[in-house]
Design an enzyme around this catalytic site. Sequence first.
Site, PDB file in Angstrom:
ATOM      1  N   SER A 230       0.858  -1.195   0.000  1.00 33.90           N
ATOM      2  CA  SER A 230       0.000   0.000   0.000  1.00 33.90           C
ATOM      3  C   SER A 230       0.888   1.237   0.000  1.00 33.90           C
ATOM      4  CB  SER A 230      -0.858   0.011   1.269  1.00 33.90           C
ATOM      5  OG  SER A 230      -1.468   1.275   1.464  1.00 33.90           O
ATOM      6  N   TYR A 243      -2.256  -1.070  10.547  1.00 36.53           N
ATOM      7  CA  TYR A 243      -2.362  -1.487   9.143  1.00 36.53           C
ATOM      8  C   TYR A 243      -1.134  -1.015   8.346  1.00 36.53           C
ATOM      9  CZ  TYR A 243      -4.075  -1.332   4.298  1.00 36.53           C
ATOM     10  OH  TYR A 243      -4.213  -1.471   2.939  1.00 36.53           O
TER      11      TYR A 243
HETATM   12  P1  NAD Z   1     -11.585  -6.163  -0.044  1.00 35.50           P
HETATM   13  O1  NAD Z   1     -12.350  -6.020   1.208  1.00 35.50           O
HETATM   14  O2  NAD Z   1     -12.346  -6.328  -1.295  1.00 35.50           O
HETATM   15  O3  NAD Z   1     -10.562  -7.372   0.050  1.00 35.50           O
HETATM   16  C1  NAD Z   1      -9.962  -7.776   1.250  1.00 35.50           C
HETATM   17  C2  NAD Z   1     -10.234  -9.261   1.401  1.00 35.50           C
HETATM   18  O4  NAD Z   1      -9.459  -9.767   2.478  1.00 35.50           O
HETATM   19  C3  NAD Z   1     -11.658  -9.604   1.737  1.00 35.50           C
HETATM   20  O5  NAD Z   1     -12.441  -9.764   0.586  1.00 35.50           O
HETATM   21  C4  NAD Z   1     -11.508 -10.905   2.513  1.00 35.50           C
HETATM   22  O6  NAD Z   1     -11.839 -11.998   1.697  1.00 35.50           O
HETATM   23  C5  NAD Z   1     -10.035 -10.979   2.842  1.00 35.50           C
HETATM   24  N1  NAD Z   1      -9.805 -11.253   4.261  1.00 35.50           N
HETATM   25  C6  NAD Z   1      -9.724 -10.373   5.274  1.00 35.50           C
HETATM   26  N2  NAD Z   1      -9.506 -11.027   6.431  1.00 35.50           N
HETATM   27  C7  NAD Z   1      -9.446 -12.342   6.121  1.00 35.50           C
HETATM   28  C8  NAD Z   1      -9.239 -13.526   6.894  1.00 35.50           C
HETATM   29  N3  NAD Z   1      -9.021 -13.467   8.210  1.00 35.50           N
HETATM   30  N4  NAD Z   1      -9.252 -14.726   6.255  1.00 35.50           N
HETATM   31  C9  NAD Z   1      -9.464 -14.789   4.922  1.00 35.50           C
HETATM   32  N5  NAD Z   1      -9.652 -13.694   4.142  1.00 35.50           N
HETATM   33  C10 NAD Z   1      -9.643 -12.489   4.753  1.00 35.50           C
HETATM   34  O7  NAD Z   1     -10.641  -4.874  -0.121  1.00 35.50           O
HETATM   35  P2  NAD Z   1      -9.409  -4.527  -1.080  1.00 35.50           P
HETATM   36  O8  NAD Z   1      -9.222  -3.074  -0.909  1.00 35.50           O
HETATM   37  O9  NAD Z   1      -9.573  -5.092  -2.417  1.00 35.50           O
HETATM   38  O10 NAD Z   1      -8.196  -5.225  -0.335  1.00 35.50           O
HETATM   39  C11 NAD Z   1      -7.271  -6.061  -0.997  1.00 35.50           C
HETATM   40  C12 NAD Z   1      -5.866  -5.690  -0.571  1.00 35.50           C
HETATM   41  O11 NAD Z   1      -5.573  -4.395  -1.067  1.00 35.50           O
HETATM   42  C13 NAD Z   1      -5.647  -5.640   0.942  1.00 35.50           C
HETATM   43  O12 NAD Z   1      -4.415  -6.225   1.247  1.00 35.50           O
HETATM   44  C14 NAD Z   1      -5.582  -4.164   1.205  1.00 35.50           C
HETATM   45  O13 NAD Z   1      -4.812  -3.870   2.348  1.00 35.50           O
HETATM   46  C15 NAD Z   1      -4.930  -3.676  -0.052  1.00 35.50           C
HETATM   47  N6  NAD Z   1      -5.049  -2.245  -0.299  1.00 35.50           N
HETATM   48  C16 NAD Z   1      -6.265  -1.702  -0.533  1.00 35.50           C
HETATM   49  C17 NAD Z   1      -6.363  -0.340  -0.740  1.00 35.50           C
HETATM   50  C18 NAD Z   1      -7.687   0.317  -1.003  1.00 35.50           C
HETATM   51  O14 NAD Z   1      -7.743   1.543  -1.023  1.00 35.50           O
HETATM   52  N7  NAD Z   1      -8.762  -0.406  -1.204  1.00 35.50           N
HETATM   53  C19 NAD Z   1      -5.217   0.452  -0.726  1.00 35.50           C
HETATM   54  C20 NAD Z   1      -3.989  -0.147  -0.490  1.00 35.50           C
HETATM   55  C21 NAD Z   1      -3.919  -1.495  -0.281  1.00 35.50           C
END
Ligand code: NAD
Length: 338
Positions: A230, A243
């Site tokens: 991130s 985080y």
């Molecule tokens: P999202 O909620 O769609 O995806 C996160 C997923 O993590 C969930 O769908 C869930 O299936 C999984 N998860 C969480 N805890 C879990 C557990 N204990 N066991 C199994 N699965 C679990 O959101 P996203 O934004 O697509 O997140 C995906 C990645 O992107 C993450 O690592 C997040 O930190 C990273 N990220 C997101 C952003 C943003 O702005 N959305 C920015 C930087 C990084």
Amino acid sequence: MADHNVSDSRRRWLQHAGAGLAVAVGSGTAVAAETAATATPGAAQGGVRDPRAGYPRAPFPEQTQPWPGLAGKMTPRPDHGGQSYRGSGRLAGRKALITGGDSGLGRATAIAFAREGADVAINYLPAEESDAREVAQYIQQAGRKAVLLPGDIRDEPFCRQLVASAVRELGGLDILVNNAGRQQSHDSILDITTEQFDWTFKTNVYAMFWITKAAIPHLPAGAAIINTSSVNATDPSENLLDYAATKATITNFTKGLAKQMASKGIRVNAVAPGPFWTPLQVSGGQTMAKLKAFGSDTPMQRPGQPAEIAPLYVSLASSEASYVTGQVFGASGGKGNP
Ligand code: NAD
Ligand code: MG
């Protein structure tokens, strides 16, 4: 793109379904309509498209969902590329495991991988079954095998079982995307309990370690590991202390592991997103004020849609990127470093 027709693929897939943790998906062919958040296709290749035009931007409607949230219940619905991503055989015959593949960045990546010719296993939490089944339908419609492997990755034995199931159901593994993540906003360090801190690190760091460790013995030379970091790794938000620290760890782990894995012919990279419109953000990941203004502080003045980052995962997975390892690639609307 697809070198198998859908019915062949479905038949092969159903032959495997039910084994281990794999969950069979209903035989309906219609994927629940993914309303593209965008007025025009989000990631359609070819042609010139203005990145400012047609994408949702602040103010976003107030909304909150119980964690972990569902993409299907977001307003507007995120664009995962279901209507726009076109493959060109870049991952033909590949076998991928994607954690958090039900929604957000993982879902967009799963759809893109399948359309590039890969069979795809996704992990997610049982509460996300409805999102996961939509993803499975997209994968099958691309003529590829979909394997659904629900379960909580905070548990080490489950992580080992997850990898074993993916290897068995896919007949091997050559792409691992560690993407699942836990993000909960807390204004002060004093509000972060040990339980919360532990939860975040277990999900974002320990699970990546456990799953990667279990996967490596199965990965052939030419395989790719892609972690999701991130912009918070280098520019931590004040309300995401735990985080952000996990994301810095992920970036560091990626670079170190890449050095170790080069001698095995396995590439290890990370993607570092800026603000993306996903369930993570509406299920405790942001303050309501930040959510309503989400992405407006970037030079692009809007958040990214998951479809807009999937091409990075495709490129890093592809053997075309054979000299790319130990790197972090950003997609952040112009703000922050990888
Ligand atoms: P999202 O909620 O769609 O995806 C996160 C997923 O993590 C969930 O769908 C869930 O299936 C999984 N998860 C969480 N805890 C879990 C557990 N204990 N066991 C199994 N699965 C679990 O959101 P996203 O934004 O697509 O997140 C995906 C990645 O992107 C993450 O690592 C997040 O930190 C990273 N990220 C997101 C952003 C943003 O702005 N959305 C920015 C930087 C990084
Ligand atoms: Mg989800």
